[in-house]
Design an enzyme around this catalytic site. Sequence first.
Site, PDB file in Angstrom:
ATOM      1  CE  LYS A 181      -9.493  58.170   8.862  1.00 62.72           C
ATOM      2  NZ  LYS A 181     -10.249  58.515   8.387  1.00 62.72           N
ATOM      3  CB  THR A 213     -18.669  57.060  15.974  1.00 57.50           C
ATOM      4  OG1 THR A 213     -18.740  55.595  15.460  1.00 57.50           O
ATOM      5  CG2 THR A 213     -18.058  57.519  17.444  1.00 57.50           C
ATOM      6  N   GLY A 215     -19.758  59.727  11.062  1.00 59.44           N
ATOM      7  CA  GLY A 215     -19.192  61.034  10.161  1.00 59.44           C
ATOM      8  C   GLY A 215     -17.992  61.404  10.455  1.00 59.44           C
ATOM      9  CB  THR A 216     -15.770  59.616  12.815  1.00 60.96           C
ATOM     10  OG1 THR A 216     -16.655  59.422  13.630  1.00 60.96           O
ATOM     11  CG2 THR A 216     -14.401  60.445  13.321  1.00 60.96           C
ATOM     12  N   GLY A 217     -14.418  60.584  10.097  1.00 58.35           N
ATOM     13  CA  GLY A 217     -14.112  60.012   8.936  1.00 58.35           C
ATOM     14  C   GLY A 217     -14.393  61.722   8.224  1.00 58.35           C
ATOM     15  CB  CYS A 218     -17.324  62.576   6.549  1.00 54.42           C
ATOM     16  SG  CYS A 218     -17.507  61.023   5.249  1.00 54.42           S
TER      17      CYS A 218
END
Length: 268
Positions: A181, A213, A215-218
């Site tokens: 990412k 933003t 929590g974006t990766g989860c």
Amino acid sequence: MRLGQRPRPRVLTIAGSDSGGGAGIQADLKTMLALRVHGMSVITAVTAQNSIGVHGVWQLPTEAIATQFTAVVEDIGVEAVKVGMLGTRDAVAEVARLLATLDPSIPVVVDPVAVSKHGNALLADDALDALRTELLPRATIITPNLDEARALTGLPVADLDGMREAAANLLDLGPGWVLVKGGHLGSDWCTDLLTNGPDEVTLTAERDVNHHTHGTGCTLASAIASYLALGRTMPEAVRAAKLYVTGAIRAGFPLGAGIGPVDHGWKR
């Protein structure tokens, strides 16, 4: 089940709890609900967390992790798994052991969570080796951000060429696919690199000015797992997940005094 009602795909998240509700188990289950799959959970750790930072982490014993996993899998079953925060070497090793008991055809999405949005460490230093040698070989896809790719490979990973080199290095560890990412690259566009070695896909979205933003990766990893459970191919699942999380970031909202969460229900 009512006559004519189709069973809903079942997706299991193995991750830590975020008391602020923006990341971790809470983000995973919200994502799964939004994408119309049935979410289930194995909690690996409890965090005291809010919009400002992580104020405490309590690791659950491996017995608790294993018992949650067995209770869900043996009775309800699972069609895709998302793995997030594990915290310790023992937790990584135990989750790798548990995943090895599943049918190899069940997709496993590993988000190698090492640091929180606020810069707090969420993975012990000695857990990285276990992650590389025990967990990544079972992963269908791993979804590191640039910092996590650097930690796992030791490479600088500062541009698209660096992302390609890191992805090749990570594929050598055994996962089927790697999604590096590029959200932390300093540009007006966010470019992610998806590859399985022979095939490569770049996914680009304009950077949103919204800084809420958390929590974006989860959310992205859970969306990928959800779409895989719904029968999408890997490139299809990643593209759909990228569109979903881009909308969730755009709709992110202020909460507390710091970084607010993305809006998991933006499609409603």
